[in-house]
Motif scaffolding. Structure first.
Motif, PDB file in Angstrom:
ATOM      1  N   THR A 169       0.827  -1.208   0.000  1.00  0.00           N
ATOM      2  CA  THR A 169       0.000   0.000   0.000  1.00  0.00           C
ATOM      3  C   THR A 169       0.856   1.250   0.000  1.00  0.00           C
ATOM      4  N   GLN A 170       2.157   1.061   0.222  1.00  0.00           N
ATOM      5  CA  GLN A 170       3.077   2.204   0.280  1.00  0.00           C
ATOM      6  C   GLN A 170       4.494   1.697  -0.020  1.00  0.00           C
ATOM      7  N   THR A 171       5.327   2.587  -0.529  1.00  0.00           N
ATOM      8  CA  THR A 171       6.712   2.195  -0.809  1.00  0.00           C
ATOM      9  C   THR A 171       7.564   2.216   0.456  1.00  0.00           C
ATOM     10  N   PHE A 195      -0.750  -0.008  -4.189  1.00  0.00           N
ATOM     11  CA  PHE A 195      -2.118  -0.453  -4.489  1.00  0.00           C
ATOM     12  C   PHE A 195      -3.033  -0.269  -3.285  1.00  0.00           C
ATOM     13  N   ARG A 196      -4.195   0.294  -3.532  1.00  0.00           N
ATOM     14  CA  ARG A 196      -5.191   0.436  -2.462  1.00  0.00           C
ATOM     15  C   ARG A 196      -6.573   0.247  -3.045  1.00  0.00           C
ATOM     16  N   LYS A 197      -7.494  -0.246  -2.202  1.00  0.00           N
ATOM     17  CA  LYS A 197      -8.859  -0.468  -2.699  1.00  0.00           C
ATOM     18  C   LYS A 197      -9.613   0.855  -2.781  1.00  0.00           C
ATOM     19  N   HIS A 209       1.495   5.689  -7.914  1.00  0.00           N
ATOM     20  CA  HIS A 209       2.955   5.625  -7.745  1.00  0.00           C
ATOM     21  C   HIS A 209       3.414   6.516  -6.607  1.00  0.00           C
ATOM     22  N   GLN A 210       4.396   6.008  -5.876  1.00  0.00           N
ATOM     23  CA  GLN A 210       5.025   6.836  -4.845  1.00  0.00           C
ATOM     24  C   GLN A 210       6.531   6.868  -5.075  1.00  0.00           C
ATOM     25  N   ILE A 211       7.147   7.892  -4.509  1.00  0.00           N
ATOM     26  CA  ILE A 211       8.601   7.921  -4.440  1.00  0.00           C
ATOM     27  C   ILE A 211       8.948   8.019  -2.960  1.00  0.00           C
ATOM     28  N   GLU A 212       9.532   6.951  -2.444  1.00  0.00           N
ATOM     29  CA  GLU A 212       9.930   6.929  -1.045  1.00  0.00           C
ATOM     30  C   GLU A 212      11.322   7.530  -0.932  1.00  0.00           C
ATOM     31  N   GLY A 213      11.601   8.168   0.197  1.00  0.00           N
ATOM     32  CA  GLY A 213      12.960   8.664   0.435  1.00  0.00           C
ATOM     33  C   GLY A 213      13.399   8.268   1.829  1.00  0.00           C
ATOM     34  N   PRO A 251       2.863   6.285  11.860  1.00  0.00           N
ATOM     35  CA  PRO A 251       3.378   5.413  12.913  1.00  0.00           C
ATOM     36  C   PRO A 251       4.903   5.255  12.854  1.00  0.00           C
ATOM     37  N   TYR A 252       5.484   5.434  11.670  1.00  0.00           N
ATOM     38  CA  TYR A 252       6.908   5.127  11.483  1.00  0.00           C
ATOM     39  C   TYR A 252       7.801   6.347  11.523  1.00  0.00           C
ATOM     40  N   THR A 253       7.215   7.531  11.809  1.00  0.00           N
ATOM     41  CA  THR A 253       8.051   8.727  11.979  1.00  0.00           C
ATOM     42  C   THR A 253       7.618   9.472  13.244  1.00  0.00           C
TER      43      THR A 253
END
Ligand code: DAH
Length: 340
Positions: A169-171, A195-197, A209-213, A251-253
């Motif tokens: 659901t996320q990069t 991908f998400r519903k 599309h995402q661009i993770e950093g 949750p992750y930052t």
């Protein structure tokens, strides 16, 4: 008799000289020299001449036969040359004419923006990392401090393949995969599909599309995060672009923020595109949560980091003032050729 022979010579000369095809030339030759031709017909009366005159007339007749045969051969050569000239003219090739243009395709607007973003980050020392689209819930959620009951894991929102396997659901999952394999200093971006519903509409699609950093090192601060993202925004949207960091929760930052840019349509006045806000939300970011570093075996007492996730569709739409996301996926050439 001599006169008549001379007339045949003159007639044949004219007729063979006029012939405009091989068939006509042959017909004329037969007309004069054939078994039923004019020369034969005339020579039939050779016997009525006084014997003393016959050899001379016979010789003249032979001369005229040779003359007509020669004229026929020359006629054939002439017609051959005419035909060849015509063929050469028809086949003539003007090498100085400009060539016909071959129509070449070009990059999709999202690929153009992704290339641009990749250039900006690689110029700041980032490398590009990749991760799988079919992912486990552990990499996509648990390791990112997103527990069992978090709404993001809902079956309503996420495509499950089995209990522990999903379409990512996320990069952000690539952060975990990368940190498990590499120790700091870390500086990566990771573009890819997620991908998400979601129902398809002007701003949603079940695939986007995402661009993770991710940056991890000693003494990495929120100041580095702000400067990195401001550099990106100004490179993409122009040097006068104003950005705003708004507190948020991921949750992750910790801390977490969302980044808005001042509306590129109204310049902050408020309009339809920014829904009267004057600002447009572009991405989520924050300082990597200590638990996330620990899960990957990186000591949060020694290292710190920042992370961000950018929606590629959203920045492409902003960059080119596209008001409907569906245009990016329909691949209608009438739309795409506007970005050549
Ligand atoms: N994963 C978030 C999303 O899908 C975006 C994001 C937010 C990524 C904060 C991050 C981050 O790396 O630190 O909306």
């Amino acid at each position: 008799m001599r006169d008549k022979l001379e007339i045949i010579r003159a007639d044949a000369d004219a007729a063979l000289g006029r012939a405009s095809s091989v068939e006509e030339l042959e017909a004329q030759r037969v007309r004069f020299l054939g078994k039923k031709g004019e020369l034969k017909a005339l020579l039939q009366s050779l016997g009525s001449l006084p014997p003393a005159e016959r050899p001379a007339v016979g010789q003249l007749a032979n001369e005229i036969r040779a003359f007509i045969e020669k004229a026929a051969r020359e006629g054939a050569l002439r017609l051959g040359r005419v035909a060849q000239d015509a063929r050469l003219r028809a086949e003539a090739l003007d090498v100085t004419l400009p060539g016909r243009r071959v129509s070449l395709g070009h990059k999709h607007p999202m690929t153009q923006v992704l290339d641009e973003v990749t250039d900006i980050f690689t110029s700041m020392g980032f490398t590009v990392a990749e991760g799988p689209e079919v992912e486990t819930t552990w990499f996509c959620f648990d390791a990112l401090n997103t527990d069992e009951n978090h709404p993001a894991r809902d079956r309503q929102d996420t495509f499950y393949i089995d209990e522990n396997t999903i379409l990512r659901t996320q990069t952000s999952s690539v952060q975990i995969r990368y940190m498990q394999e590499h120790k700091p200093p870390i500086r990566i971006i990771s573009p890819g599909r997620v991908f998400r519903k979601d129902e398809i509409d002007a701003t949603h699609s079940p695939m986007f599309h995402q661009i993770e950093g991710l940056v991890v090192g000693r003494g990495v601060t929120m100041g580095h995060l702000k400067n990195t993202l401001e550099t990106l925004m100004q490179a993409i949207y122009g040097p006068d672009t104003r950005t705003r960091f708004r507190p948020h929760h991921f949750p992750y930052t910790e801390p977490s923020a969302e980044v808005d840019i001042q509306c590129y349509v109204c310049g902050g006045e408020g309009c339809r595109v920014c829904k009267g806000e004057g600002w447009i939300e572009l991405l989520g970011c924050g300082m990597v949560h200590p638990k996330v570093l620990s899960v990957c075996g990186i000591d949060p007492e020694e290292f710190s980091g920042f992370a961000f996730g950018i929606g590629l569709e959203r920045i492409t739409m902003g960059r080119f003032a596209i008001d409907d996301m569906r245009l990016l996926f329909e691949n209608d050439v009438r739309f795409l050729t506007q970005f050549a």
